[in-house]
Design a protein around this motif. Structure first.
Motif, PDB file in Angstrom:
ATOM      1  N   ASP A 229       0.975  -1.155  -0.069  1.00 46.28           N
ATOM      2  CA  ASP A 229      -0.070  -0.144  -0.126  1.00 46.28           C
ATOM      3  C   ASP A 229       0.827   0.848   0.049  1.00 46.28           C
ATOM      4  N   ALA A 230       2.431   1.502   0.820  1.00 44.85           N
ATOM      5  CA  ALA A 230       2.773   2.450   1.358  1.00 44.85           C
ATOM      6  C   ALA A 230       3.190   2.724  -0.708  1.00 44.85           C
ATOM      7  N   LEU A 231       3.979   1.489  -0.904  1.00 48.03           N
ATOM      8  CA  LEU A 231       4.698   1.671  -2.216  1.00 48.03           C
ATOM      9  C   LEU A 231       4.245   2.273  -3.793  1.00 48.03           C
ATOM     10  N   THR A 232       2.483   1.446  -3.603  1.00 44.97           N
ATOM     11  CA  THR A 232       2.084   1.814  -4.772  1.00 44.97           C
ATOM     12  C   THR A 232       1.274   3.314  -4.380  1.00 44.97           C
ATOM     13  N   ARG A 233       0.826   4.092  -2.983  1.00 39.57           N
ATOM     14  CA  ARG A 233       0.990   5.602  -2.916  1.00 39.57           C
ATOM     15  C   ARG A 233       2.433   6.354  -3.713  1.00 39.57           C
ATOM     16  N   ARG A 234       3.775   5.908  -3.292  1.00 39.97           N
ATOM     17  CA  ARG A 234       4.496   6.251  -4.022  1.00 39.97           C
ATOM     18  C   ARG A 234       4.733   6.358  -5.304  1.00 39.97           C
TER      19      ARG A 234
END
Length: 224
Positions: free
Chosen positions: A18-23
């Motif tokens: 989730d965190a990497l997708t938001r980046r």
């Protein structure tokens, strides 16, 4: 950019994806080494995030297999094994980075971008072609300081082409990066996105154009 996360623990993998997708990253997840081998054979990932404590094999063994078959994709090890000996082993067996859990996602993202800069041979935080500038971390394109409006997949395609500016990017690599294993890929899906991005570059007076090398792929070059 599409990367592969090899991590069996949901408590780690789900928030990290989730965190990497938001980046702005596209992330596929493999839960064990067998699944990882299948994903690596099918998709041309730009990088791999590898946990060492896999349920069916040791992550170091997977890393060694990758390097033995000539797989040069960057590998960032994410593990609870924090001893100096463990770090040295991982780096000596071919890891490009070694991060001990728990880690900061912003630091992981920064290290990933640094590894890719070294691989692609550019310095700084942006990619350029003609009057077009792409800020990698912000994932935003500009022409003479004015933002260029792009969709998510148009942005992914532009970054992929700019990272190999002046070189042909094979169509299969474009398919992998835009759609991965789970994408709904029509027979002309790649051509549709190339056409859309080509028109945006032309309409935006970017000084860059996309050329089609028939039967091979695509490349971005400055307008002569």
């Amino acid at each position: 950019m599409r990367i592969l996360l090899i991590e069996d623990e949901d408590a780690v993998a789900i928030p990290l994806v989730d965190a990497l997708t938001r980046r702005g990253l596209a992330v596929d997840r493999a839960r064990d080494s067998g699944e990882a081998d299948a994903y690596l054979a099918a998709i041309d990932y730009v990088a791999v995030l590898l946990d060492l404590g896999l349920p069916d094999d040791d992550g170091i063994a997977l890393l060694m297999r990758m390097r033995a078959r000539g797989d040069t994709r960057p590998v960032l090890v994410l593990t609870a094994r924090g001893s100096v000996d463990a770090r040295i082993l991982g780096l000596n067996e071919g890891a490009d980075e070694y991060m001990v859990k728990p880690f900061d996602v912003d630091e992981l993202h920064a290290r990933l971008l640094a590894v890719l800069r070294r691989r692609d041979g550019y310095i700084g935080k942006s990619l350029r072609c003609g009057a077009l500038e792409f800020l990698v971390e912000a994932r935003t394109a500009y022409v003479e300081a004015q933002p260029l409006t792009l969709s998510v997949r148009e942005t992914e395609l532009l970054e992929l082409l700019l990272r190999r500016a002046g070189k042909v990017v094979p169509k299969r690599v474009v398919e992998d990066q835009l759609f991965g294993l789970d994408g709904d890929l029509g027979s002309n899906a790649v051509e549709v996105y190339v056409h859309r991005l080509r028109k945006r570059l032309e309409d935006g007076a970017t000084g860059a154009r996309i050329e089609t090398v028939r039967g091979v792929g695509y490349m971005i070059v400055p307008v002569a």
